[in-house]
Design an enzyme around this catalytic site. Structure first.
Site, short mmCIF file in Angstrom:
data_model
loop_
_atom_site.label_atom_id
_atom_site.label_comp_id
_atom_site.label_asym_id
_atom_site.label_seq_id
_atom_site.Cartn_x
_atom_site.Cartn_y
_atom_site.Cartn_z
N ASP A 1 10.55 -4.86 1.08
CA ASP A 1 11.37 -6.07 1.18
C ASP A 1 11.32 -6.86 -0.13
OD1 ASP A 1 8.79 -7.00 1.41
OD2 ASP A 1 9.11 -8.12 3.27
N SER A 2 10.55 -6.32 -1.12
CA SER A 2 10.62 -6.87 -2.48
C SER A 2 12.02 -6.70 -3.05
CB SER A 2 9.57 -6.21 -3.38
OG SER A 2 9.66 -4.80 -3.29
N GLU B 1 -3.11 -5.49 -0.44
CA GLU B 1 -2.52 -6.12 -1.62
C GLU B 1 -3.40 -7.23 -2.15
OE1 GLU B 1 1.66 -7.05 -1.26
OE2 GLU B 1 1.67 -8.21 -3.13
N ASP C 1 10.17 -1.30 4.91
CA ASP C 1 9.61 -2.57 5.39
C ASP C 1 10.45 -3.16 6.50
OD1 ASP C 1 7.25 -3.17 4.07
OD2 ASP C 1 8.25 -4.08 2.34
N GLU D 1 3.73 -6.38 7.98
CA GLU D 1 2.66 -7.19 7.41
C GLU D 1 1.90 -7.91 8.51
OE1 GLU D 1 4.18 -9.88 4.45
OE2 GLU D 1 5.06 -8.27 3.26
N LYS E 1 6.87 -0.26 7.76
CA LYS E 1 5.68 -1.03 7.36
C LYS E 1 5.84 -2.46 7.86
CE LYS E 1 4.74 -2.12 2.85
NZ LYS E 1 4.82 -3.60 2.85
O1 KIV Z 1 7.83 -4.99 -0.62
C1 KIV Z 1 7.06 -4.38 -1.39
O2 KIV Z 1 7.43 -3.97 -2.50
C2 KIV Z 1 5.68 -4.20 -0.96
C3 KIV Z 1 4.70 -3.67 -1.96
C4 KIV Z 1 4.34 -4.73 -2.92
C5 KIV Z 1 3.51 -3.09 -1.32
O3 KIV Z 1 5.36 -4.47 0.15
#
Ligand code: KIV
Length: 272
Positions: free
Chosen positions: A52-53, A190, A91, A123, A121
């Protein structure tokens, strides 16, 4: 340290467990689009994270919070069309799994059905345990994410190192064990102290992938645009830049502008 490297025609969640057992480190990078994913997969990466980055890197938002499920599905399906070998983890974005387990499952199913991703994934720890269990019960592999969890940035207030204090470190260890116990296939840690990350990796049988968590873990993940130097304003200590594409692209584009203005592009060989 072992340098064992087995050939995996296709990386699966099972391959990652094998890698941990044989001491082969796991390589993971983000990708959000077809062209980049094609390069990353072709270069031999084990896991591609459609993170989600993308909210920061692709859309220019200050945080990861605004990205939507539809946008994540768009990015993930572009990545899936590019890959031959890598495992693709997607994510679940903020607001699509925290409120209740049924909604979490619906979101995960949309990712799997509409993008073709291989795993999701999420969090968090105990607070989202029921959501993770619900997703796992549907046969969807889940990667956990602990330590600095950017979707909670407004709770933390800063992006500084997490779990430096004993109480938070204890909580992190207990959450990591819980994620393993309920069936997650891997956990991302992280921005936490290297010693703590190593302890978690040593105590867990599932792979622990670090970002800013030292080299005592089972693998590493970075944001692709950071490691190839396309971004240049984000400079945490853990980031190794393998290229300076920001500078190279700026030079190339300015050269193109000059060439167009001076009519040196296109030349005789570049026209019909
Ligand atoms: O969204 C992302 O890029 C991440 C990584 C920093 C692990 O969750």
């Amino acid at each position: 340290m072992s340098t064992a490297k087995k050939e995996y025609k296709r990386v699966t969640v099972k391959s990652l467990i094998d890698m941990k057992q044989s001491g082969e480190k796991i390589s993971m990078l983000t990708a959000y689009d077809y062209t980049m994913a094609k390069i990353v997969d072709g270069a031999g990466i084990d896991v591609i994270l459609v993170g989600d980055s993308a909210s920061n890197v692709m859309a220019g938002h200050e945080t990861t919070l605004p990205i939507t499920l539809d946008q994540m599905i768009y990015h993930a399906s572009s990545v899936i069309r590019a890959i031959d070998r890598s495992l693709v983890v997607v994510d679940l974005p903020f607001g699509t799994y925290q409120s209740d387990p049924k909604e979490a499952l619906r979101s995960a199913i949309r990712i799997m059905k509409e993008s073709g991703g291989h795993a999701v994934k999420l969090e968090g720890g105990k607070e989202i345990k029921d959501s993770i269990k619900r997703i796992l019960n549907a046969g969807i592999p889940v990667m956990g994410h602990l330590g600095l969890t950017p979707q909670s940035i407004y709770k933390f207030g800063t992006y500084t190192v997490r779990a430096k204090e004993e109480e938070e470190a204890k909580q992190l260890i207990s959450n990591a064990k819980m994620l393993e116990k309920i069936g997650c296939f891997a956990v991302v840690l992280e921005k936490i102290p290297a010693e703590l990350a190593k302890q978690v990796a040593d105590e867990l049988t599932i792979p622990v992938i670090g970002i800013g968590a030292g080299n005592g873990v089972d693998g590493q993940v970075l944001v692709l645009h950071d490691m190839i130097g396309m971004t240049h304003e984000f400079n945490p200590r853990f980031l190794r830049r393998y290229m300076n594409l920001y500078e190279d692209m700026t030079t190339a584009i300015s050269q193109y502008v000059d060439d167009v203005k001076s009519v040196s592009f296109p030349n005789e060989n570049e026209q019909y």
